[in-house]
Design a protein around this motif. Structure first.
Motif, PDB file in Angstrom:
ATOM      1  N   TRP A  82       0.878  -1.153   0.000  1.00 29.48           N
ATOM      2  CA  TRP A  82       0.000   0.000   0.000  1.00 29.48           C
ATOM      3  C   TRP A  82       0.923   1.213   0.000  1.00 29.48           C
ATOM      4  O   TRP A  82       1.868   1.273   0.784  1.00 29.48           O
ATOM      5  CB  TRP A  82      -0.850   0.051   1.267  1.00 29.48           C
ATOM      6  N   VAL A  83       0.661   2.191  -0.858  1.00 27.62           N
ATOM      7  CA  VAL A  83       1.515   3.369  -0.946  1.00 27.62           C
ATOM      8  C   VAL A  83       0.681   4.617  -0.700  1.00 27.62           C
ATOM      9  O   VAL A  83      -0.341   4.827  -1.350  1.00 27.62           O
ATOM     10  CB  VAL A  83       2.208   3.461  -2.325  1.00 27.62           C
ATOM     11  N   GLN A  84       1.129   5.426   0.276  1.00 30.08           N
ATOM     12  CA  GLN A  84       0.531   6.721   0.576  1.00 30.08           C
ATOM     13  C   GLN A  84       1.643   7.759   0.456  1.00 30.08           C
ATOM     14  O   GLN A  84       2.820   7.399   0.384  1.00 30.08           O
ATOM     15  CB  GLN A  84      -0.047   6.723   1.983  1.00 30.08           C
ATOM     16  N   PRO A  85       1.299   9.037   0.446  1.00 28.23           N
ATOM     17  CA  PRO A  85       2.343  10.049   0.278  1.00 28.23           C
ATOM     18  C   PRO A  85       3.505   9.941   1.283  1.00 28.23           C
ATOM     19  O   PRO A  85       4.656  10.141   0.910  1.00 28.23           O
ATOM     20  CB  PRO A  85       1.598  11.376   0.450  1.00 28.23           C
ATOM     21  N   ASP A  86       3.207   9.592   2.523  1.00 24.29           N
ATOM     22  CA  ASP A  86       4.264   9.567   3.538  1.00 24.29           C
ATOM     23  C   ASP A  86       4.561   8.193   4.100  1.00 24.29           C
ATOM     24  O   ASP A  86       5.326   8.081   5.071  1.00 24.29           O
ATOM     25  CB  ASP A  86       3.886  10.511   4.699  1.00 24.29           C
ATOM     26  N   SER A  87       3.966   7.131   3.529  1.00 27.31           N
ATOM     27  CA  SER A  87       4.216   5.801   4.088  1.00 27.31           C
ATOM     28  C   SER A  87       3.999   4.709   3.041  1.00 27.31           C
ATOM     29  O   SER A  87       3.309   4.898   2.050  1.00 27.31           O
ATOM     30  CB  SER A  87       3.308   5.547   5.296  1.00 27.31           C
ATOM     31  N   THR A  88       4.607   3.582   3.330  1.00 24.49           N
ATOM     32  CA  THR A  88       4.435   2.376   2.522  1.00 24.49           C
ATOM     33  C   THR A  88       4.191   1.229   3.492  1.00 24.49           C
ATOM     34  O   THR A  88       4.923   1.085   4.474  1.00 24.49           O
ATOM     35  CB  THR A  88       5.698   2.094   1.676  1.00 24.49           C
ATOM     36  N   SER A  89       3.159   0.422   3.238  1.00 28.74           N
ATOM     37  CA  SER A  89       2.819  -0.694   4.125  1.00 28.74           C
ATOM     38  C   SER A  89       2.698  -1.976   3.306  1.00 28.74           C
ATOM     39  O   SER A  89       2.086  -1.984   2.238  1.00 28.74           O
ATOM     40  CB  SER A  89       1.486  -0.433   4.835  1.00 28.74           C
ATOM     41  N   LEU A  90       3.229  -3.046   3.834  1.00 22.10           N
ATOM     42  CA  LEU A  90       3.186  -4.333   3.151  1.00 22.10           C
ATOM     43  C   LEU A  90       1.756  -4.859   3.055  1.00 22.10           C
ATOM     44  O   LEU A  90       1.020  -4.858   4.038  1.00 22.10           O
ATOM     45  CB  LEU A  90       4.049  -5.350   3.911  1.00 22.10           C
ATOM     46  N   TYR A  91       1.367  -5.303   1.852  1.00 18.78           N
ATOM     47  CA  TYR A  91       0.089  -5.984   1.663  1.00 18.78           C
ATOM     48  C   TYR A  91       0.322  -7.467   1.373  1.00 18.78           C
ATOM     49  O   TYR A  91      -0.363  -8.324   1.908  1.00 18.78           O
ATOM     50  CB  TYR A  91      -0.733  -5.360   0.524  1.00 18.78           C
ATOM     51  N   TRP A  92       1.298  -7.791   0.510  1.00 22.44           N
ATOM     52  CA  TRP A  92       1.536  -9.174   0.116  1.00 22.44           C
ATOM     53  C   TRP A  92       3.003  -9.385  -0.214  1.00 22.44           C
ATOM     54  O   TRP A  92       3.633  -8.538  -0.843  1.00 22.44           O
ATOM     55  CB  TRP A  92       0.714  -9.528  -1.131  1.00 22.44           C
ATOM     56  N   THR A  93       3.534 -10.491   0.209  1.00 25.81           N
ATOM     57  CA  THR A  93       4.829 -10.955  -0.277  1.00 25.81           C
ATOM     58  C   THR A  93       4.722 -12.469  -0.394  1.00 25.81           C
ATOM     59  O   THR A  93       4.216 -13.129   0.514  1.00 25.81           O
ATOM     60  CB  THR A  93       6.013 -10.507   0.612  1.00 25.81           C
ATOM     61  N   GLY A  94       5.144 -12.970  -1.550  1.00 28.17           N
ATOM     62  CA  GLY A  94       5.002 -14.402  -1.782  1.00 28.17           C
ATOM     63  C   GLY A  94       5.743 -14.850  -3.021  1.00 28.17           C
ATOM     64  O   GLY A  94       6.472 -14.083  -3.653  1.00 28.17           O
ATOM     65  N   SER A  95       5.506 -16.087  -3.382  1.00 28.39           N
ATOM     66  CA  SER A  95       6.228 -16.698  -4.498  1.00 28.39           C
ATOM     67  C   SER A  95       5.727 -16.157  -5.841  1.00 28.39           C
ATOM     68  O   SER A  95       4.595 -15.711  -5.971  1.00 28.39           O
ATOM     69  CB  SER A  95       6.045 -18.217  -4.469  1.00 28.39           C
ATOM     70  N   TYR A  96       6.623 -16.199  -6.803  1.00 25.49           N
ATOM     71  CA  TYR A  96       6.310 -15.787  -8.161  1.00 25.49           C
ATOM     72  C   TYR A  96       6.813 -16.863  -9.114  1.00 25.49           C
ATOM     73  O   TYR A  96       7.950 -17.304  -9.015  1.00 25.49           O
ATOM     74  CB  TYR A  96       6.983 -14.449  -8.483  1.00 25.49           C
ATOM     75  N   GLU A  97       5.936 -17.289 -10.014  1.00 26.15           N
ATOM     76  CA  GLU A  97       6.298 -18.274 -11.035  1.00 26.15           C
ATOM     77  C   GLU A  97       6.304 -17.573 -12.387  1.00 26.15           C
ATOM     78  O   GLU A  97       5.260 -17.146 -12.877  1.00 26.15           O
ATOM     79  CB  GLU A  97       5.288 -19.423 -11.053  1.00 26.15           C
ATOM     80  N   ALA A  98       7.478 -17.442 -12.978  1.00 29.94           N
ATOM     81  CA  ALA A  98       7.621 -16.753 -14.260  1.00 29.94           C
ATOM     82  C   ALA A  98       6.909 -17.521 -15.366  1.00 29.94           C
ATOM     83  O   ALA A  98       6.848 -18.749 -15.350  1.00 29.94           O
ATOM     84  CB  ALA A  98       9.099 -16.603 -14.598  1.00 29.94           C
ATOM     85  N   PRO A  99       6.362 -16.791 -16.335  1.00 28.35           N
ATOM     86  CA  PRO A  99       5.700 -17.451 -17.470  1.00 28.35           C
ATOM     87  C   PRO A  99       6.653 -18.395 -18.207  1.00 28.35           C
ATOM     88  O   PRO A  99       7.837 -18.105 -18.358  1.00 28.35           O
ATOM     89  CB  PRO A  99       5.301 -16.278 -18.381  1.00 28.35           C
ATOM     90  N   THR A 100       6.103 -19.506 -18.659  1.00 30.18           N
ATOM     91  CA  THR A 100       6.895 -20.472 -19.423  1.00 30.18           C
ATOM     92  C   THR A 100       6.437 -20.542 -20.872  1.00 30.18           C
ATOM     93  O   THR A 100       7.017 -21.278 -21.663  1.00 30.18           O
ATOM     94  CB  THR A 100       6.783 -21.876 -18.801  1.00 30.18           C
ATOM     95  N   ALA A 101       5.385 -19.773 -21.213  1.00 35.14           N
ATOM     96  CA  ALA A 101       4.865 -19.756 -22.577  1.00 35.14           C
ATOM     97  C   ALA A 101       4.392 -18.340 -22.900  1.00 35.14           C
ATOM     98  O   ALA A 101       4.044 -17.575 -22.001  1.00 35.14           O
ATOM     99  CB  ALA A 101       3.707 -20.737 -22.717  1.00 35.14           C
ATOM    100  N   PRO A 102       4.371 -17.969 -24.181  1.00 32.41           N
ATOM    101  CA  PRO A 102       3.867 -16.644 -24.550  1.00 32.41           C
ATOM    102  C   PRO A 102       2.379 -16.528 -24.249  1.00 32.41           C
ATOM    103  O   PRO A 102       1.679 -17.522 -24.143  1.00 32.41           O
ATOM    104  CB  PRO A 102       4.106 -16.579 -26.068  1.00 32.41           C
ATOM    105  N   GLY A 103       1.902 -15.301 -24.117  1.00 35.59           N
ATOM    106  CA  GLY A 103       0.470 -15.062 -23.912  1.00 35.59           C
ATOM    107  C   GLY A 103       0.118 -14.787 -22.466  1.00 35.59           C
ATOM    108  O   GLY A 103       0.974 -14.453 -21.647  1.00 35.59           O
ATOM    109  N   ASP A 104      -1.154 -14.934 -22.159  1.00 35.10           N
ATOM    110  CA  ASP A 104      -1.651 -14.684 -20.806  1.00 35.10           C
ATOM    111  C   ASP A 104      -1.055 -15.697 -19.838  1.00 35.10           C
ATOM    112  O   ASP A 104      -0.716 -16.819 -20.225  1.00 35.10           O
ATOM    113  CB  ASP A 104      -3.167 -14.759 -20.771  1.00 35.10           C
ATOM    114  N   TRP A 105      -0.965 -15.298 -18.561  1.00 31.64           N
ATOM    115  CA  TRP A 105      -0.320 -16.147 -17.565  1.00 31.64           C
ATOM    116  C   TRP A 105      -1.001 -15.949 -16.225  1.00 31.64           C
ATOM    117  O   TRP A 105      -1.385 -14.835 -15.871  1.00 31.64           O
ATOM    118  CB  TRP A 105       1.157 -15.766 -17.457  1.00 31.64           C
ATOM    119  N   SER A 106      -1.160 -17.008 -15.473  1.00 28.39           N
ATOM    120  CA  SER A 106      -1.693 -16.949 -14.110  1.00 28.39           C
ATOM    121  C   SER A 106      -0.860 -17.845 -13.220  1.00 28.39           C
ATOM    122  O   SER A 106      -0.335 -18.852 -13.690  1.00 28.39           O
ATOM    123  CB  SER A 106      -3.146 -17.424 -14.059  1.00 28.39           C
TER     124      SER A 106
END
Length: 157
Positions: A82-106
């Motif tokens: 979350w970003v505000q003018p005077d502060s930043t607060s964590l909302y999510w941190t977790g794993s990321y799986e990079a795309p292995t094929a062209p196009g849309d990815w989830s």
């Protein structure tokens, strides 16, 4: 009369030879089609690669001028704040799986619940679905805060 028929036959033969020669002629230009392999269309078409989502992303559909969400994808981690003018607060941190094929990815990000446990505005979820839409180069996910769920849409910074 016999001579006229002979001349007519010779003229026909000459005309036929000229016609066949013209059909087979390339106008005096050298032809290399038989000497070189033909290039296929596949080799001239660029090969699509999977999207590289690493980098910074910012929310495009924030409901407030002073509060939005930003994300950073680096290596195997996605972090959303979350970003505000005077502060930043964590909302999510977790794993990321990079795309292995062209196009849309989830992908389903597994949250680092230990890091998020001490953040007041962090998600309480163990996992979160993230979606990438290739045609619009957009990252999206659902965020819930104070009982309200919204779809957050982000573009690269």
């Amino acid at each position: 009369m016999k001579r006229l028929k002979s001349l007519g036959a010779v003229a026909c033969v000459v005309a036929l030879c000229a016609t066949f020669t013209a059909c087979g002629s390339d106008g005096g230009q050298a032809s290399s089609a038989g000497n070189e392999p033909q290039k296929s269309q596949e080799s001239s078409t660029p090969v699509e690669k999977p999207a590289d989502l690493d980098g910074k992303w910012t929310q495009t559909n924030a409901n407030s001028e002073t509060m939005r969400m930003d994300a950073e994808i680096t290596g195997g981690t996605i972090t959303v704040n979350w970003v505000q003018p005077d502060s930043t607060s964590l909302y999510w941190t977790g794993s990321y799986e990079a795309p292995t094929a062209p196009g849309d990815w989830s992908w389903t990000s597994k949250g680092d619940t230990e890091k998020m446990a001490s953040a007041l505005l962090a998600s309480q979820d163990d996992a979160k679905e993230f979606h990438y839409t290739a045609s619009s180069d957009e990252l999206s996910f659902d965020a819930t805060a104070m009982g309200t769920t919204v779809t957050v849409r982000m573009k690269r910074q």
